[in-house]
Every structure is written in C-alpha cells, then in structure tokens.
Motif scaffolding. Structure first.
Motif, PDB file in Angstrom:
ATOM      1  N   VAL A 104       0.807  -1.230   0.000  1.00  0.00           N
ATOM      2  CA  VAL A 104       0.000   0.000   0.000  1.00  0.00           C
ATOM      3  C   VAL A 104       0.838   1.277   0.000  1.00  0.00           C
ATOM      4  N   GLY A 105       2.164   1.138  -0.055  1.00  0.00           N
ATOM      5  CA  GLY A 105       3.021   2.311  -0.126  1.00  0.00           C
ATOM      6  C   GLY A 105       3.138   3.082   1.167  1.00  0.00           C
ATOM      7  N   LEU A 106       2.847   2.431   2.299  1.00  0.00           N
ATOM      8  CA  LEU A 106       2.928   3.107   3.584  1.00  0.00           C
ATOM      9  C   LEU A 106       4.394   3.327   3.953  1.00  0.00           C
ATOM     10  N   ASP A 107       4.748   4.581   4.207  1.00  0.00           N
ATOM     11  CA  ASP A 107       6.127   4.960   4.508  1.00  0.00           C
ATOM     12  C   ASP A 107       6.540   4.381   5.861  1.00  0.00           C
ATOM     13  N   PRO A 108       7.604   3.545   5.910  1.00  0.00           N
ATOM     14  CA  PRO A 108       8.050   2.977   7.193  1.00  0.00           C
ATOM     15  C   PRO A 108       8.376   4.026   8.240  1.00  0.00           C
ATOM     16  N   ALA A 109       8.781   5.213   7.808  1.00  0.00           N
ATOM     17  CA  ALA A 109       9.119   6.273   8.758  1.00  0.00           C
ATOM     18  C   ALA A 109       7.889   6.773   9.515  1.00  0.00           C
ATOM     19  N   LYS A 110       6.707   6.505   8.968  1.00  0.00           N
ATOM     20  CA  LYS A 110       5.451   6.926   9.609  1.00  0.00           C
ATOM     21  C   LYS A 110       4.935   5.887  10.604  1.00  0.00           C
ATOM     22  N   ILE A 111       5.572   4.725  10.645  1.00  0.00           N
ATOM     23  CA  ILE A 111       5.057   3.600  11.420  1.00  0.00           C
ATOM     24  C   ILE A 111       5.873   3.415  12.694  1.00  0.00           C
ATOM     25  N   HIS A 112       5.183   3.278  13.817  1.00  0.00           N
ATOM     26  CA  HIS A 112       5.853   3.105  15.106  1.00  0.00           C
ATOM     27  C   HIS A 112       5.348   1.820  15.782  1.00  0.00           C
ATOM     28  N   PRO A 113       6.052   0.698  15.586  1.00  0.00           N
ATOM     29  CA  PRO A 113       5.614  -0.574  16.174  1.00  0.00           C
ATOM     30  C   PRO A 113       5.559  -0.499  17.697  1.00  0.00           C
ATOM     31  N   LEU A 114       4.499  -1.081  18.258  1.00  0.00           N
ATOM     32  CA  LEU A 114       4.286  -1.077  19.701  1.00  0.00           C
ATOM     33  C   LEU A 114       4.530  -2.438  20.338  1.00  0.00           C
ATOM     34  N   PHE A 139      -0.575  10.759   5.819  1.00  0.00           N
ATOM     35  CA  PHE A 139       0.230   9.852   5.024  1.00  0.00           C
ATOM     36  C   PHE A 139      -0.463   9.624   3.694  1.00  0.00           C
ATOM     37  N   GLU A 140       0.303   9.154   2.738  1.00  0.00           N
ATOM     38  CA  GLU A 140      -0.244   8.840   1.421  1.00  0.00           C
ATOM     39  C   GLU A 140      -0.076   7.352   1.146  1.00  0.00           C
ATOM     40  N   LEU A 141      -1.057   6.784   0.466  1.00  0.00           N
ATOM     41  CA  LEU A 141      -1.002   5.377   0.079  1.00  0.00           C
ATOM     42  C   LEU A 141      -0.860   5.260  -1.433  1.00  0.00           C
ATOM     43  N   THR A 142      -0.071   4.282  -1.861  1.00  0.00           N
ATOM     44  CA  THR A 142       0.033   3.926  -3.275  1.00  0.00           C
ATOM     45  C   THR A 142      -0.191   2.424  -3.361  1.00  0.00           C
ATOM     46  N   LEU A 143      -1.365   2.025  -3.815  1.00  0.00           N
ATOM     47  CA  LEU A 143      -1.724   0.613  -3.808  1.00  0.00           C
ATOM     48  C   LEU A 143      -1.033  -0.133  -4.946  1.00  0.00           C
ATOM     49  N   ASN A 144      -0.532  -1.314  -4.634  1.00  0.00           N
ATOM     50  CA  ASN A 144       0.029  -2.211  -5.641  1.00  0.00           C
ATOM     51  C   ASN A 144      -1.136  -2.986  -6.250  1.00  0.00           C
ATOM     52  N   PRO A 145      -1.520  -2.703  -7.500  1.00  0.00           N
ATOM     53  CA  PRO A 145      -2.715  -3.323  -8.073  1.00  0.00           C
ATOM     54  C   PRO A 145      -2.606  -4.831  -8.234  1.00  0.00           C
TER      55      PRO A 145
END
Length: 216
Positions: A104-114, A139-145
């Motif tokens: 989905v193009g989610l930027d790893p820098a935006k993600i904070h694992p708990l 954040f922006e998403l870019t879906l892999n079709p």
C-alpha cells in the motif's frame, strides 16, 4: 481517549518486539472453531507477519485494512492486513513494514511498532505474527494493483466491540467450517471482515478486554 493513552494501553497488553516469537507455538488458529479438522500438529508452518496499522483520527482511532486483488491465486477479494511471508534474515517487524510498503506504499518512517499480538496459525499453513503499530498522519497510500484492490479504515471502537462479531460457516472440501466475521458499512460499501483477519482482531480485542477487566 488520546493517541498517547491508546498507545500506552496497547503496549501494556502486547508482547514485546522480539524474534523469539518465531520459535513459539501459535496461540490461536483457524482451527479453534473447527477442532475436528485440525491437521497434524507437527506439520511445518511458514512464518509470516502482518502489520496492524492503528491510526489516530478525530473523533477516534481507526485500523487500516485492505481488500486483496481479484487477480490473486488465493484469498481473492478477502479483507486482510498488509503482510506476507518473512524472508530469510528478516525480523517480524522488518517483514511487516516491508510488506506494508510494497502493498500500500505506507512509509516505514510513519510507522511506530508497539508490540506483537497472538501468533496465529492459518488453514493454509502460515504462522502469522501480527505487529501492532501506530501510524503518523498525514500519510499517502500507493496501492500495488497486483496485490491490493482497495484500502480502507475501520473504527477501532467497532473492531473492539464484541457485539459486532458473529460465528459464521461455509462448506469447504465437503466439511462445514466455522469462522469469526464482522460486517462494516464503509459509507455504503460493506466490508466483510472474516476468517484469519477477524480471528486476529478478536484476539487483540480479548487482550484489550483483559486490561479493563472485561470479557470477550
């Protein structure tokens, strides 16, 4: 509830971020509701990881889910978390972040694992570790079709409400199989959340319920 409060509660109920989970026996499975068709416990399971992306919105948190592409060979069109197989040398967190970026193009820098929720065995032979994380906005998403047909957010409170869960069944390979399911009305589009995804969400809900002394 604030983002900080929700993150603190999640940390309190989740397992620590550790690769020791790869050696663990699954804590839940598709066979919990179908014990009569449980396969040999010694069958090899393929390690996988999914990301459970919790997003703080007003008036409350949501969880990002996807609908799998209609062109895939398996689980076509089903609702799922971003995720997939753990590659050699990867940690569960690295795999979850990589898959979320690829799908989905989610930027790893935006993600904070708990932390980690219950390891889940699927009927297709995967041992899935859910990595629960908070995601910064915007954040922006870019879906892999090739993998994802749609991405959507479902309210956290809806997913944590036991009244929204149903036991449903279908006949597969000549046998009735039971599973957990939820139906979310996404502005006129029904999102049917079922099977392993619903099972993993329910296990997370049960962890949260124990924190408050509730059932589930």
């Amino acid at each position: 509830m604030s983002r900080q409060t929700l993150a603190a509660e999640l940390r309190a109920v989740l397992d620590p971020l550790s690769d020791e989970v790869l050696k663990a026996t699954p804590q839940a499975s598709d066979y919990d509701l179908n014990p009569s068709i449980r396969p040999d416990q010694t069958r090899p399971l393929r390690p996988a990881a999914v990301l459970v992306p919790v997003i703080w919105r007003e008036p409350g948190a949501t969880v990002l889910l996807t609908r799998r592409a209609d062109t895939l060979n398996s689980h076509t069109g089903q609702v799922a978390f971003p995720g997939g197989r753990i590659e050699p040398g990867e940690t569960v967190v690295e795999a979850a972040l990589r898959e979320a970026h690829e799908e989905v193009g989610l930027d790893p820098a935006k993600i904070h694992p708990l932390g980690l929720s219950d390891v889940y065995e699927t009927g297709t032979g995967f041992c899935v570790t859910p990595v629960v994380a908070v995601v910064d906005t915007p954040f922006e998403l870019t879906l892999n079709p090739d993998e994802v047909a749609a991405a959507f957010e479902t309210p956290w409170d809806f997913l944590m409400d036991t009244g929204n869960y149903r036991k449903e069944s279908m006949v597969w390979n000549g046998a009735e199989r039971w599973f957990w399911a939820m139906r979310w009305d996404d502005i006129g589009t029904e999102r049917y959340i079922w099977g392993a995804t619903a099972g993993m969400i329910r296990r997370l809900q049960q962890r949260m319920a124990r924190l408050s002394g509730g059932g589930g």
